[in-house]
Scaffold this motif. Structure first.
Motif, PDB file in Angstrom:
ATOM      1  N   LYS A  13      -3.447  -3.090  10.217  1.00  0.00           N
ATOM      2  CA  LYS A  13      -4.307  -1.901  10.178  1.00  0.00           C
ATOM      3  C   LYS A  13      -4.041  -1.163   8.869  1.00  0.00           C
ATOM      4  N   PRO A  14      -5.088  -0.625   8.261  1.00  0.00           N
ATOM      5  CA  PRO A  14      -4.871   0.109   7.006  1.00  0.00           C
ATOM      6  C   PRO A  14      -4.167   1.434   7.261  1.00  0.00           C
ATOM      7  N   ARG A  15      -3.281   1.791   6.340  1.00  0.00           N
ATOM      8  CA  ARG A  15      -2.612   3.091   6.367  1.00  0.00           C
ATOM      9  C   ARG A  15      -3.044   3.839   5.128  1.00  0.00           C
ATOM     10  N   LEU A  16      -3.819   4.912   5.339  1.00  0.00           N
ATOM     11  CA  LEU A  16      -4.405   5.670   4.249  1.00  0.00           C
ATOM     12  C   LEU A  16      -3.757   7.038   4.189  1.00  0.00           C
ATOM     13  N   SER A  53       4.020 -16.796   3.257  1.00  0.00           N
ATOM     14  CA  SER A  53       4.614 -16.338   4.513  1.00  0.00           C
ATOM     15  C   SER A  53       6.089 -16.098   4.256  1.00  0.00           C
ATOM     16  N   PRO A  54       6.677 -15.030   4.688  1.00  0.00           N
ATOM     17  CA  PRO A  54       6.067 -13.929   5.428  1.00  0.00           C
ATOM     18  C   PRO A  54       5.254 -13.030   4.501  1.00  0.00           C
ATOM     19  N   VAL A  55       4.455 -12.148   5.100  1.00  0.00           N
ATOM     20  CA  VAL A  55       3.630 -11.237   4.310  1.00  0.00           C
ATOM     21  C   VAL A  55       4.479 -10.064   3.829  1.00  0.00           C
ATOM     22  N   PRO A  56       4.058  -9.366   2.770  1.00  0.00           N
ATOM     23  CA  PRO A  56       4.826  -8.213   2.273  1.00  0.00           C
ATOM     24  C   PRO A  56       4.895  -7.089   3.307  1.00  0.00           C
ATOM     25  N   CYS A  57       5.976  -6.336   3.266  1.00  0.00           N
ATOM     26  CA  CYS A  57       6.175  -5.233   4.213  1.00  0.00           C
ATOM     27  C   CYS A  57       5.196  -4.091   3.995  1.00  0.00           C
ATOM     28  N   PHE A  58       4.748  -3.888   2.768  1.00  0.00           N
ATOM     29  CA  PHE A  58       3.933  -2.715   2.466  1.00  0.00           C
ATOM     30  C   PHE A  58       2.479  -3.061   2.185  1.00  0.00           C
ATOM     31  N   LYS A  59       1.995  -4.129   2.759  1.00  0.00           N
ATOM     32  CA  LYS A  59       0.580  -4.440   2.626  1.00  0.00           C
ATOM     33  C   LYS A  59      -0.216  -3.454   3.476  1.00  0.00           C
ATOM     34  N   ASP A  60      -1.475  -3.309   3.145  1.00  0.00           N
ATOM     35  CA  ASP A  60      -2.405  -2.449   3.892  1.00  0.00           C
ATOM     36  C   ASP A  60      -2.124  -0.962   3.760  1.00  0.00           C
ATOM     37  N   PHE A  61      -1.445  -0.559   2.682  1.00  0.00           N
ATOM     38  CA  PHE A  61      -1.234   0.854   2.384  1.00  0.00           C
ATOM     39  C   PHE A  61      -2.166   1.254   1.246  1.00  0.00           C
ATOM     40  N   CYS A  62      -2.662   2.483   1.302  1.00  0.00           N
ATOM     41  CA  CYS A  62      -3.364   3.072   0.169  1.00  0.00           C
ATOM     42  C   CYS A  62      -2.981   4.540   0.118  1.00  0.00           C
ATOM     43  N   ILE A  63      -2.458   4.951  -1.025  1.00  0.00           N
ATOM     44  CA  ILE A  63      -2.042   6.330  -1.224  1.00  0.00           C
ATOM     45  C   ILE A  63      -2.880   6.898  -2.355  1.00  0.00           C
ATOM     46  N   SER A 136      -3.056   1.311  -4.427  1.00  0.00           N
ATOM     47  CA  SER A 136      -3.611   0.520  -3.327  1.00  0.00           C
ATOM     48  C   SER A 136      -2.856  -0.788  -3.150  1.00  0.00           C
ATOM     49  N   MET A 137      -2.470  -1.017  -1.930  1.00  0.00           N
ATOM     50  CA  MET A 137      -1.901  -2.289  -1.517  1.00  0.00           C
ATOM     51  C   MET A 137      -2.736  -2.851  -0.380  1.00  0.00           C
ATOM     52  N   LEU A 138      -4.003  -2.414  -0.329  1.00  0.00           N
ATOM     53  CA  LEU A 138      -4.896  -2.878   0.717  1.00  0.00           C
ATOM     54  C   LEU A 138      -5.180  -4.364   0.536  1.00  0.00           C
ATOM     55  N   THR A 139      -5.327  -5.053   1.633  1.00  0.00           N
ATOM     56  CA  THR A 139      -5.615  -6.488   1.583  1.00  0.00           C
ATOM     57  C   THR A 139      -7.054  -6.793   1.982  1.00  0.00           C
ATOM     58  N   LYS A 140      -7.803  -5.740   2.322  1.00  0.00           N
ATOM     59  CA  LYS A 140      -9.223  -5.915   2.652  1.00  0.00           C
ATOM     60  C   LYS A 140      -9.924  -4.582   2.443  1.00  0.00           C
ATOM     61  N   ASP A 141     -11.243  -4.629   2.384  1.00  0.00           N
ATOM     62  CA  ASP A 141     -12.031  -3.411   2.258  1.00  0.00           C
ATOM     63  C   ASP A 141     -11.935  -2.613   3.553  1.00  0.00           C
ATOM     64  N   VAL A 142     -11.954  -1.293   3.422  1.00  0.00           N
ATOM     65  CA  VAL A 142     -11.875  -0.404   4.584  1.00  0.00           C
ATOM     66  C   VAL A 142     -13.154   0.420   4.646  1.00  0.00           C
TER      67      VAL A 142
END
Length: 151
Positions: A13-16, A53-63, A136-142
């Motif tokens: 889930k994205p964390r914005l 694999s494994p995926v990064p710990c801080f993926k899906d972040f955007c500040i 942005s460390m997002l892995t997909k568009d939000v």
């Protein structure tokens, strides 16, 4: 605190985060643009597909910060901060289900950079500018889509 490891329920889930705060005391004098230049973008580069694999710990972040590191963030007592006002103005004008979050944040930064300039009796803080900063460390568009009615 909000990593996948610390909050497993937020995995995938994205964390914005939108942060309206000064990040220092430096001021931006701005620069006069003589004219707008058109440029040709670089040719697309083919990127091979691969899985890590494994995926990064801080993926899906955007500040999204109101200002770059070390810089002052402005606000007007009658209207509030430039950053929050611009964010609200942009959100009211766009269809949130059709504009992704990074595009939205970019429009906010554009509005702050080009529509605001400080006005103060103190010449040290008069006629200054501000520009936001996106990490942005997002892995997909939000996109923000309305929830479907349960009925």
């Amino acid at each position: 605190m909000f990593s996948d490891r610390n909050c497993p329920s937020l995995a995938r889930k994205p964390r914005l985060f939108l942060l309206q705060a000064c990040r220092g005391i430096n001021l931006d004098d701005g620069v006069e643009l003589m004219r707008d230049f058109d440029e040709v973008d670089a040719l697309p580069i083919l990127v091979p597909e691969y899985t890590v694999s494994p995926v990064p710990c801080f993926k899906d972040f955007c500040i999204v910060y109101a200002t770059p590191p070390g810089c002052f963030a402005f606000r007007r007592p009658s209207e509030g901060s430039w950053f929050v006002k611009a964010f609200w103005d942009v959100v009211e004008k766009v269809d949130l289900s059709r504009v992704d979050f990074l595009r939205l944040a970019t429009q906010v930064i554009h509005q702050v950079a080009f529509s605001f300039q400080s006005s103060a009796d103190d010449p040290r803080i008069d006629a200054k500018k501000q520009s936001g900063c996106i990490y942005s460390m997002l892995t997909k568009d939000v996109y923000f889509t309305p929830k479907q009615d349960a009925n």
